[in-house]
Design a protein around this motif. Structure first.
Motif, PDB file in Angstrom:
ATOM      1  N   GLY A 153      50.517  54.141  29.136  1.00  0.00           N
ATOM      2  CA  GLY A 153      50.505  53.052  30.101  1.00  0.00           C
ATOM      3  C   GLY A 153      50.341  53.672  31.477  1.00  0.00           C
ATOM      4  N   LEU A 154      49.157  53.615  32.024  1.00  0.00           N
ATOM      5  CA  LEU A 154      48.848  54.274  33.298  1.00  0.00           C
ATOM      6  C   LEU A 154      49.173  53.362  34.471  1.00  0.00           C
ATOM      7  CD1 LEU A 154      45.372  55.735  32.264  1.00  0.00           C
ATOM      8  CD2 LEU A 154      47.579  56.923  32.250  1.00  0.00           C
ATOM      9  N   LEU A 155      49.723  53.946  35.530  1.00  0.00           N
ATOM     10  CA  LEU A 155      50.074  53.199  36.730  1.00  0.00           C
ATOM     11  C   LEU A 155      49.380  53.801  37.946  1.00  0.00           C
ATOM     12  CD1 LEU A 155      53.864  52.789  35.922  1.00  0.00           C
ATOM     13  CD2 LEU A 155      52.197  50.919  36.062  1.00  0.00           C
ATOM     14  N   LEU A 156      49.299  53.012  39.001  1.00  0.00           N
ATOM     15  CA  LEU A 156      48.603  53.413  40.221  1.00  0.00           C
ATOM     16  C   LEU A 156      49.120  54.758  40.728  1.00  0.00           C
ATOM     17  CD1 LEU A 156      46.555  52.513  42.406  1.00  0.00           C
ATOM     18  CD2 LEU A 156      48.493  51.517  43.647  1.00  0.00           C
ATOM     19  N   GLY A 157      48.197  55.651  41.039  1.00  0.00           N
ATOM     20  CA  GLY A 157      48.560  56.976  41.513  1.00  0.00           C
ATOM     21  C   GLY A 157      48.383  58.050  40.479  1.00  0.00           C
ATOM     22  N   ASP A 158      48.300  57.677  39.195  1.00  0.00           N
ATOM     23  CA  ASP A 158      48.063  58.640  38.125  1.00  0.00           C
ATOM     24  C   ASP A 158      46.614  59.116  38.176  1.00  0.00           C
ATOM     25  OD1 ASP A 158      49.537  59.307  35.200  1.00  0.00           O
ATOM     26  OD2 ASP A 158      47.346  59.474  35.177  1.00  0.00           O
ATOM     27  N   ASP A 159      46.384  60.380  37.836  1.00  0.00           N
ATOM     28  CA  ASP A 159      45.026  60.928  37.834  1.00  0.00           C
ATOM     29  C   ASP A 159      44.081  60.143  36.937  1.00  0.00           C
ATOM     30  OD1 ASP A 159      45.452  62.932  39.670  1.00  0.00           O
ATOM     31  OD2 ASP A 159      45.771  64.510  38.181  1.00  0.00           O
ATOM     32  N   LEU A 160      44.604  59.538  35.866  1.00  0.00           N
ATOM     33  CA  LEU A 160      43.750  58.839  34.902  1.00  0.00           C
ATOM     34  C   LEU A 160      43.637  57.338  35.179  1.00  0.00           C
ATOM     35  CD1 LEU A 160      44.920  60.588  31.583  1.00  0.00           C
ATOM     36  CD2 LEU A 160      42.904  61.097  32.980  1.00  0.00           C
ATOM     37  N   TYR A 161      44.305  56.856  36.220  1.00  0.00           N
ATOM     38  CA  TYR A 161      44.258  55.419  36.522  1.00  0.00           C
ATOM     39  C   TYR A 161      42.860  55.055  37.024  1.00  0.00           C
ATOM     40  CZ  TYR A 161      46.174  50.863  37.916  1.00  0.00           C
ATOM     41  OH  TYR A 161      46.464  49.513  38.026  1.00  0.00           O
ATOM     42  N   PRO A 162      42.258  53.987  36.500  1.00  0.00           N
ATOM     43  CA  PRO A 162      40.884  53.637  36.911  1.00  0.00           C
ATOM     44  C   PRO A 162      40.813  53.185  38.367  1.00  0.00           C
ATOM     45  CG  PRO A 162      41.834  51.921  35.522  1.00  0.00           C
ATOM     46  CD  PRO A 162      42.801  53.069  35.486  1.00  0.00           C
ATOM     47  N   GLU A 163      39.648  53.428  38.981  1.00  0.00           N
ATOM     48  CA  GLU A 163      39.446  53.038  40.378  1.00  0.00           C
ATOM     49  C   GLU A 163      39.453  51.530  40.545  1.00  0.00           C
ATOM     50  OE1 GLU A 163      36.044  54.793  42.142  1.00  0.00           O
ATOM     51  OE2 GLU A 163      36.675  56.862  41.751  1.00  0.00           O
ATOM     52  N   SER A 164      38.932  50.810  39.559  1.00  0.00           N
ATOM     53  CA  SER A 164      38.904  49.342  39.624  1.00  0.00           C
ATOM     54  C   SER A 164      39.465  48.785  38.317  1.00  0.00           C
ATOM     55  CB  SER A 164      37.486  48.823  39.865  1.00  0.00           C
ATOM     56  OG  SER A 164      36.602  49.320  38.859  1.00  0.00           O
ATOM     57  N   PRO A 165      40.797  48.681  38.216  1.00  0.00           N
ATOM     58  CA  PRO A 165      41.405  48.201  36.973  1.00  0.00           C
ATOM     59  C   PRO A 165      40.998  46.768  36.647  1.00  0.00           C
ATOM     60  CG  PRO A 165      43.029  48.289  38.745  1.00  0.00           C
ATOM     61  CD  PRO A 165      41.798  48.966  39.266  1.00  0.00           C
ATOM     62  N   ASP A 166      40.874  46.501  35.373  1.00  0.00           N
ATOM     63  CA  ASP A 166      40.477  45.181  34.873  1.00  0.00           C
ATOM     64  C   ASP A 166      41.706  44.298  34.734  1.00  0.00           C
ATOM     65  OD1 ASP A 166      39.307  43.015  33.619  1.00  0.00           O
ATOM     66  OD2 ASP A 166      39.221  43.991  31.652  1.00  0.00           O
ATOM     67  N   THR A 167      41.944  43.447  35.713  1.00  0.00           N
ATOM     68  CA  THR A 167      43.124  42.582  35.686  1.00  0.00           C
ATOM     69  C   THR A 167      42.893  41.299  34.901  1.00  0.00           C
ATOM     70  OG1 THR A 167      42.483  41.530  37.781  1.00  0.00           O
ATOM     71  CG2 THR A 167      43.924  43.468  37.906  1.00  0.00           C
ATOM     72  N   LEU A 168      41.644  40.986  34.571  1.00  0.00           N
ATOM     73  CA  LEU A 168      41.333  39.720  33.912  1.00  0.00           C
ATOM     74  C   LEU A 168      40.968  39.880  32.439  1.00  0.00           C
ATOM     75  CD1 LEU A 168      39.204  38.030  36.734  1.00  0.00           C
ATOM     76  CD2 LEU A 168      41.638  37.765  36.263  1.00  0.00           C
ATOM     77  N   GLY A 169      40.886  41.091  31.950  1.00  0.00           N
ATOM     78  CA  GLY A 169      40.535  41.295  30.554  1.00  0.00           C
ATOM     79  C   GLY A 169      39.069  41.070  30.263  1.00  0.00           C
ATOM     80  N   GLU A 170      38.217  41.343  31.229  1.00  0.00           N
ATOM     81  CA  GLU A 170      36.783  41.119  31.063  1.00  0.00           C
ATOM     82  C   GLU A 170      36.078  42.313  30.427  1.00  0.00           C
ATOM     83  OE1 GLU A 170      36.126  38.135  34.883  1.00  0.00           O
ATOM     84  OE2 GLU A 170      35.741  40.288  35.111  1.00  0.00           O
ATOM     85  N   ARG A 171      36.771  43.464  30.373  1.00  0.00           N
ATOM     86  CA  ARG A 171      36.161  44.653  29.783  1.00  0.00           C
ATOM     87  C   ARG A 171      36.935  45.062  28.528  1.00  0.00           C
ATOM     88  NH1 ARG A 171      35.990  45.818  35.424  1.00  0.00           N
ATOM     89  NH2 ARG A 171      37.779  47.216  35.351  1.00  0.00           N
TER      90      ARG A 171
END
Length: 223
Positions: A153-171
């Motif tokens: 479960g990745l959180l903001l600030g982690d090296d692996l956290y995506p630049e544009s997280p999918d908050t709507l479940g579109e991907r």
């Protein structure tokens, strides 16, 4: 005469149903009826979490607060959101999780892993009161499926956290070509949960907040 300050909620089923109706005005209507003043000044904003995409069931956008009360108020479990009510130390709950006696969701484990760092309630109360005006960022975990079947479960600030997280479940679900060991050794900045096991953070959190540490907290981790 001014209404008395109180944090107790009437125990009659009719009153409880009104509070559980999830109408924004229900609590204030109950307070006026009972001539009570909810002590909102004792609530200190602590965190906010948005359920990650890909999780079955309802998603929640929930805020968490820290509050100090002079004595334990009477509480009862409802029939939908909780099974039982207990007053326990954070470390005790984390110990049950580690022993397999209870199951914690990642936000619960994360927050308890923060709270266990306070050696005394007075220190937590002071910290939360002084930190609250600094604000906070909503925690939005991104679930990453690893090549060995583990999940992070990745959180903001982690090296692996995506630049544009999918908050709507579109991907589609995020998949990484790493094993758990590779994802750990190949990252310098950790802000993540090993799903159901531990919350790990080695970065400075914004807004003056305190980071979680794995159970059991070491003496050097205590504040």
């Amino acid at each position: 005469m001014a209404p008395e300050l109180s944090c107790s909620i009437p125990s009659t089923p009719r009153k409880r149903r009104r509070v559980k109706a999830r109408r924004p005005t229900a609590l204030m209507e109950l307070a006026r009826e009972r001539r009570l003043v909810p002590d909102v000044w004792s609530l200190h904003e602590w965190s906010a979490w948005l359920t990650p995409v890909g999780v079955t069931g309802h998603r929640h956008d929930a805020a968490f607060f820290v509050a100090s009360v002079p004595e334990r108020p009477a509480c009862s479990a409802d029939s939908t959101e909780s099974e039982r009510v207990e007053w326990r130390r954070p470390a005790e709950v984390l110990a049950d999780q580690a022993a397999g006696r209870t199951v914690l969701m990642p936000p619960q484990m994360y927050e308890l892993s923060r709270l266990q760092r306070f050696a005394a309630w007075s220190r937590l109360e002071r910290f939360s009161r002084e930190r609250a005006p600094l604000g906070l960022d909503r925690m939005f975990p991104v679930i990453a499926q690893l090549s060995d079947g583990n999940q992070l479960g990745l959180l903001l600030g982690d090296d692996l956290y995506p630049e544009s997280p999918d908050t709507l479940g579109e991907r589609t679900v995020m998949k990484l070509p790493h094993t758990l060991q590779e994802a750990s050794s190949g990252s310098r900045r950790w802000h993540r949960s090993h799903m159901g096991k531990a919350s790990l953070c080695n970065i400075q959190l914004p807004h003056g907040h305190i980071a979680p540490v794995p159970y059991p907290a070491r003496e050097a981790d205590m504040v």
